[in-house]
Design a protein around this motif. Structure first.
Motif, PDB file in Angstrom:
ATOM      1  N   SER A  45       0.804  -1.219   0.000  1.00 27.71           N
ATOM      2  CA  SER A  45       0.000   0.000   0.000  1.00 27.71           C
ATOM      3  C   SER A  45       0.843   1.278   0.000  1.00 27.71           C
ATOM      4  CB  SER A  45      -0.944   0.005   1.205  1.00 27.71           C
ATOM      5  OG  SER A  45      -0.214  -0.179   2.396  1.00 27.71           O
ATOM      6  N   SER A  46       2.039   1.202   0.528  1.00 29.82           N
ATOM      7  CA  SER A  46       2.893   2.401   0.584  1.00 29.82           C
ATOM      8  C   SER A  46       3.445   2.721  -0.797  1.00 29.82           C
ATOM      9  CB  SER A  46       4.048   2.163   1.563  1.00 29.82           C
ATOM     10  OG  SER A  46       4.979   3.215   1.458  1.00 29.82           O
ATOM     11  N   GLY A  47       3.454   3.993  -1.132  1.00 32.63           N
ATOM     12  CA  GLY A  47       4.014   4.391  -2.421  1.00 32.63           C
ATOM     13  C   GLY A  47       5.518   4.542  -2.392  1.00 32.63           C
ATOM     14  N   GLU A  48       6.123   4.358  -1.229  1.00 30.52           N
ATOM     15  CA  GLU A  48       7.562   4.567  -1.086  1.00 30.52           C
ATOM     16  C   GLU A  48       8.352   3.354  -1.554  1.00 30.52           C
ATOM     17  OE1 GLU A  48       8.236   5.485   2.974  1.00 30.52           O
ATOM     18  OE2 GLU A  48       7.029   7.320   2.954  1.00 30.52           O
ATOM     19  N   ASP A  49       9.648   3.631  -1.874  1.00 29.87           N
ATOM     20  CA  ASP A  49      10.546   2.543  -2.221  1.00 29.87           C
ATOM     21  C   ASP A  49      10.749   1.652  -1.005  1.00 29.87           C
ATOM     22  OD1 ASP A  49      10.668   3.930  -4.544  1.00 29.87           O
ATOM     23  OD2 ASP A  49      12.813   4.392  -4.463  1.00 29.87           O
ATOM     24  N   ILE A  50      11.077   0.393  -1.262  1.00 25.51           N
ATOM     25  CA  ILE A  50      11.284  -0.562  -0.177  1.00 25.51           C
ATOM     26  C   ILE A  50      12.430  -1.485  -0.552  1.00 25.51           C
ATOM     27  CG2 ILE A  50       9.549  -2.145  -1.115  1.00 25.51           C
ATOM     28  CD1 ILE A  50       8.897  -2.980   1.765  1.00 25.51           C
ATOM     29  N   SER A  51      13.258  -1.843   0.419  1.00 24.66           N
ATOM     30  CA  SER A  51      14.390  -2.715   0.122  1.00 24.66           C
ATOM     31  C   SER A  51      13.894  -4.104  -0.244  1.00 24.66           C
ATOM     32  CB  SER A  51      15.329  -2.804   1.319  1.00 24.66           C
ATOM     33  OG  SER A  51      14.761  -3.618   2.331  1.00 24.66           O
ATOM     34  N   ILE A  52      14.668  -4.786  -1.036  1.00 20.66           N
ATOM     35  CA  ILE A  52      14.267  -6.115  -1.483  1.00 20.66           C
ATOM     36  C   ILE A  52      14.111  -7.071  -0.312  1.00 20.66           C
ATOM     37  CG2 ILE A  52      16.662  -6.865  -1.945  1.00 20.66           C
ATOM     38  CD1 ILE A  52      15.464  -8.441  -4.342  1.00 20.66           C
ATOM     39  N   VAL A  53      14.980  -6.969   0.678  1.00 19.24           N
ATOM     40  CA  VAL A  53      14.902  -7.859   1.833  1.00 19.24           C
ATOM     41  C   VAL A  53      13.607  -7.614   2.605  1.00 19.24           C
ATOM     42  CG1 VAL A  53      15.941  -8.438   4.064  1.00 19.24           C
ATOM     43  CG2 VAL A  53      17.387  -8.161   2.033  1.00 19.24           C
ATOM     44  N   ASP A  54      13.292  -6.331   2.835  1.00 19.32           N
ATOM     45  CA  ASP A  54      12.078  -6.001   3.584  1.00 19.32           C
ATOM     46  C   ASP A  54      10.814  -6.459   2.830  1.00 19.32           C
ATOM     47  OD1 ASP A  54      13.496  -4.927   5.657  1.00 19.32           O
ATOM     48  OD2 ASP A  54      13.289  -2.843   5.009  1.00 19.32           O
ATOM     49  N   VAL A  98      18.566 -13.846  -1.622  1.00 20.19           N
ATOM     50  CA  VAL A  98      19.099 -12.834  -2.530  1.00 20.19           C
ATOM     51  C   VAL A  98      20.547 -13.143  -2.889  1.00 20.19           C
ATOM     52  CG1 VAL A  98      19.666 -10.390  -2.805  1.00 20.19           C
ATOM     53  CG2 VAL A  98      17.480 -11.063  -1.783  1.00 20.19           C
ATOM     54  N   THR A  99      21.372 -13.364  -1.888  1.00 22.48           N
ATOM     55  CA  THR A  99      22.807 -13.593  -2.153  1.00 22.48           C
ATOM     56  C   THR A  99      23.049 -14.880  -2.932  1.00 22.48           C
ATOM     57  OG1 THR A  99      23.029 -14.590   0.048  1.00 22.48           O
ATOM     58  CG2 THR A  99      23.608 -12.264  -0.157  1.00 22.48           C
ATOM     59  N   ASN A 100      22.167 -15.850  -2.782  1.00 20.51           N
ATOM     60  CA  ASN A 100      22.308 -17.109  -3.535  1.00 20.51           C
ATOM     61  C   ASN A 100      21.790 -17.012  -4.975  1.00 20.51           C
ATOM     62  OD1 ASN A 100      23.441 -18.426  -1.374  1.00 20.51           O
ATOM     63  ND2 ASN A 100      21.511 -19.347  -0.670  1.00 20.51           N
ATOM     64  N   GLY A 101      21.259 -15.844  -5.351  1.00 24.24           N
ATOM     65  CA  GLY A 101      20.758 -15.658  -6.712  1.00 24.24           C
ATOM     66  C   GLY A 101      19.420 -16.315  -6.970  1.00 24.24           C
ATOM     67  N   ALA A 102      18.646 -16.556  -5.898  1.00 23.57           N
ATOM     68  CA  ALA A 102      17.368 -17.247  -6.041  1.00 23.57           C
ATOM     69  C   ALA A 102      16.205 -16.306  -6.305  1.00 23.57           C
ATOM     70  CB  ALA A 102      17.077 -18.057  -4.778  1.00 23.57           C
ATOM     71  N   VAL A 103      16.462 -14.981  -6.293  1.00 26.03           N
ATOM     72  CA  VAL A 103      15.371 -14.007  -6.427  1.00 26.03           C
ATOM     73  C   VAL A 103      15.529 -13.200  -7.713  1.00 26.03           C
ATOM     74  CG1 VAL A 103      14.279 -11.979  -5.398  1.00 26.03           C
ATOM     75  CG2 VAL A 103      15.093 -13.832  -3.932  1.00 26.03           C
ATOM     76  N   ILE A 114      13.547 -10.047 -10.046  1.00 30.12           N
ATOM     77  CA  ILE A 114      12.550  -8.980 -10.095  1.00 30.12           C
ATOM     78  C   ILE A 114      12.206  -8.724 -11.550  1.00 30.12           C
ATOM     79  CG2 ILE A 114      11.997  -6.592  -9.499  1.00 30.12           C
ATOM     80  CD1 ILE A 114      12.451  -8.335  -7.056  1.00 30.12           C
ATOM     81  N   ASN A 115      10.960  -8.976 -11.917  1.00 26.83           N
ATOM     82  CA  ASN A 115      10.507  -8.814 -13.304  1.00 26.83           C
ATOM     83  C   ASN A 115      11.427  -9.539 -14.289  1.00 26.83           C
ATOM     84  OD1 ASN A 115       8.390  -7.226 -12.375  1.00 26.83           O
ATOM     85  ND2 ASN A 115       9.513  -5.310 -12.676  1.00 26.83           N
ATOM     86  N   GLY A 116      11.889 -10.715 -13.888  1.00 29.11           N
ATOM     87  CA  GLY A 116      12.710 -11.543 -14.768  1.00 29.11           C
ATOM     88  C   GLY A 116      14.199 -11.340 -14.653  1.00 29.11           C
ATOM     89  N   ASP A 117      14.647 -10.307 -13.927  1.00 25.88           N
ATOM     90  CA  ASP A 117      16.080 -10.033 -13.768  1.00 25.88           C
ATOM     91  C   ASP A 117      16.542 -10.464 -12.378  1.00 25.88           C
ATOM     92  OD1 ASP A 117      16.241  -8.893 -16.317  1.00 25.88           O
ATOM     93  OD2 ASP A 117      15.595  -6.930 -15.551  1.00 25.88           O
ATOM     94  N   ARG A 118      17.589 -11.269 -12.342  1.00 29.44           N
ATOM     95  CA  ARG A 118      18.104 -11.736 -11.058  1.00 29.44           C
ATOM     96  C   ARG A 118      18.728 -10.576 -10.289  1.00 29.44           C
ATOM     97  NH1 ARG A 118      21.763 -16.835 -11.599  1.00 29.44           N
ATOM     98  NH2 ARG A 118      19.720 -17.656 -12.176  1.00 29.44           N
ATOM     99  N   VAL A 119      18.436 -10.536  -8.996  1.00 28.93           N
ATOM    100  CA  VAL A 119      18.971  -9.489  -8.123  1.00 28.93           C
ATOM    101  C   VAL A 119      19.763 -10.157  -6.992  1.00 28.93           C
ATOM    102  CG1 VAL A 119      18.397  -7.614  -6.527  1.00 28.93           C
ATOM    103  CG2 VAL A 119      17.079  -7.898  -8.648  1.00 28.93           C
ATOM    104  N   TYR A 125      19.385  -3.509  -2.737  1.00 24.02           N
ATOM    105  CA  TYR A 125      18.544  -3.128  -3.872  1.00 24.02           C
ATOM    106  C   TYR A 125      17.201  -2.592  -3.370  1.00 24.02           C
ATOM    107  CZ  TYR A 125      16.263  -3.352  -8.449  1.00 24.02           C
ATOM    108  OH  TYR A 125      15.615  -3.030  -9.624  1.00 24.02           O
ATOM    109  N   MET A 126      16.822  -1.403  -3.885  1.00 28.40           N
ATOM    110  CA  MET A 126      15.550  -0.771  -3.520  1.00 28.40           C
ATOM    111  C   MET A 126      14.542  -0.940  -4.656  1.00 28.40           C
ATOM    112  SD  MET A 126      16.099   0.379  -0.474  1.00 28.40           S
ATOM    113  CE  MET A 126      14.723   1.505  -0.194  1.00 28.40           C
ATOM    114  N   ILE A 127      13.373  -1.455  -4.297  1.00 29.75           N
ATOM    115  CA  ILE A 127      12.311  -1.653  -5.288  1.00 29.75           C
ATOM    116  C   ILE A 127      11.435  -0.402  -5.309  1.00 29.75           C
ATOM    117  CG2 ILE A 127      10.274  -3.030  -5.876  1.00 29.75           C
ATOM    118  CD1 ILE A 127      11.689  -5.407  -4.581  1.00 29.75           C
TER     119      ILE A 127
END
Length: 419
Positions: free
Chosen positions: A348-357, A375-380, A382-387, A392-394
């Motif tokens: 619901s928040s319009g603000e950016d949020i860290s990937i972990v959070d 994240v560090t293992n490359g398992a995540v 975002i929109n098809g791109d590994r992060v 990283y802030m979404i």
């Protein structure tokens, strides 16, 4: 291939009232014939398709199809296949459903040209008929013993059947008679459960006409799956023709997931591919089954027929994106179709949020520790791109049309973030 031979090869013919007579008639002339359905819902599902597609096969051979939607019989209820009385619908509900069905049927038939289809509604002749006229003109010609012998009636005698549903077969028989009189309609097509209703129509035509009348009935088999489960049903329910109830992508996926044991039968039943084309697909299953050419052809033919070329292309695009993981080029509309059943979370928040959070907040990962590990293992992705960056802030850059972010954890687990 001659029409009846083609229907036999496809396994479509279940029963005929006069095989030789029909064959001779079709050889001599082009006929009008009909198939009907009652408006029990405002959309057809794929279990309704085979009789109407069979009717269309006759149109493609030059015959004129009459498509009947039962605005009157829908107010009564067909006892076929039911162990108890149907809940009666209001006139308003039936009229709403009629409009929805008629719209869908216009996509299946060609209504132009010399043998253009005719759309009729039996409410036009039955809706204003008074009870005395019904009993004198039609009820007089149908014996009670004759009706009691009908499977649809006999199967209900122990549990009970109202006079309303008892008379249903006369109403449907009246449809056949009226179409015979008004449109020279010489044949009715229906599912195997409609045999009794079809023969009632033939009985009325025989008794109520003085000329050398000749009409025919033909039923098609119940569609079954090789594993014994019901055709056209999924865990999510029926596969509807209405794109609002079953999206074109879901429709496409249903057909492409057809089991090898069923796909050739369904190609024969539902598509207008030729015998040569279907036999080539059957051969490909033996030589290169992994390519699933038969399933792809079935899904493409059916989605194109019901939803059109643009919807088919969209369904293929979504399927390919989900398979490859390259989802960033999907539109918001395509995401709504393709990700309808995946777990989702509304940020619901319009603000950016860290990937972990976000991973923890949306319960994609069970804890911050697990999220950091993912994240560090490359398992995540975002929109098809590994992060792999823990910082990283979404934000807006990751929102497709400002509405969605697609997160994939591992190879196949998708999650949808909504804004």
């Amino acid at each position: 291939m001659e029409l009846l031979q083609d229907l036999q090869w496809r396994g479509i013919i279940y029963q005929q009232t006069d095989e030789e007579g029909l064959k001779d008639t079709l050889h001599k002339e082009k006929i009008s014939l009909y198939c009907g359905m009652d408006p029990t819902a405002d959309s057809m599902h794929i279990g309704h398709l085979l009789p109407f597609l069979t009717l269309r096969r006759f149109q493609e051979h030059g015959h004129r199809p009459i498509v009947l939607v039962g605005g009157a019989t829908g107010l009564i209820g067909d006892p076929s296949g039911k162990s108890e009385e149907r809940k009666l619908q209001t006139l308003e509900m039936v009229q709403h459903n009629v409009a929805g069905l008629q719209k869908q049927l216009t996509h299946i038939f060609d209504f132009e040209g010399e043998n253009g289809a005719i759309m009729v509604n039996n409410y036009d002749w039955a809706g204003s008929m008074d009870i005395v006229t019904f009993l004198r003109d039609y009820g007089k010609h149908v014996g009670v013993n004759y009706m009691l012998a009908k499977d649809t009636v006999a199967s209900r005698l122990e549990t009970g059947i109202s006079f309303t549903e008892f008379t249903y077969t006369i109403l449907q028989g009246m449809d056949f008679f009226r179409l015979y009189e008004d449109h020279n309609c010489k044949m009715q097509i229906g599912g195997s459960d409609q045999w009794g209703n079809i023969t009632t129509g033939l009985e009325l035509i025989r008794k109520m006409t003085t000329d050398e009348s000749k009409a025919f009935g033909l039923t098609i088999p119940l569609v079954t799956k090789a594993d014994g489960t019901k055709f056209g049903k999924t865990e999510g329910g029926a596969i509807w023709l209405d794109p609002e109830k079953t999206s074109p992508y879901e429709f496409y996926q249903f057909w492409i997931n057809t089991a090898d044991a069923d796909v050739i039968k369904y190609l024969k039943f539902f598509t207008f591919l030729t015998r040569e084309q279907i036999e080539a697909l059957e051969e490909s299953m033996k030589e290169e089954a992994h390519l699933r050419k038969a399933q792809k052809a079935l899904a493409e033919e059916m989605t194109r027929l019901i939803h059109g070329e643009a919807a088919l292309e969209q369904a293929i695009k979504i399927s390919q994106a989900l398979f490859s993981g390259d989802v960033k080029n999907l539109t918001a509309t395509e995401i709504q179709q393709g990700f309808k059943d995946v777990p989702s979370y509304e940020h619901s928040s319009g603000e950016d949020i860290s990937i972990v959070d976000l991973l923890v907040e949306s319960k994609i990962s069970s804890s911050k520790r697990q999220a950091r590990e993912d994240v560090t293992n490359g398992a995540v992705s975002i929109n098809g791109d590994r992060v792999t960056d823990l910082d990283y802030m979404i934000g807006n850059k990751d929102r497709i049309e400002g509405q969605f972010t697609i997160i994939r954890r591992g190879k196949k687990k998708y999650f949808l973030i909504k804004y």
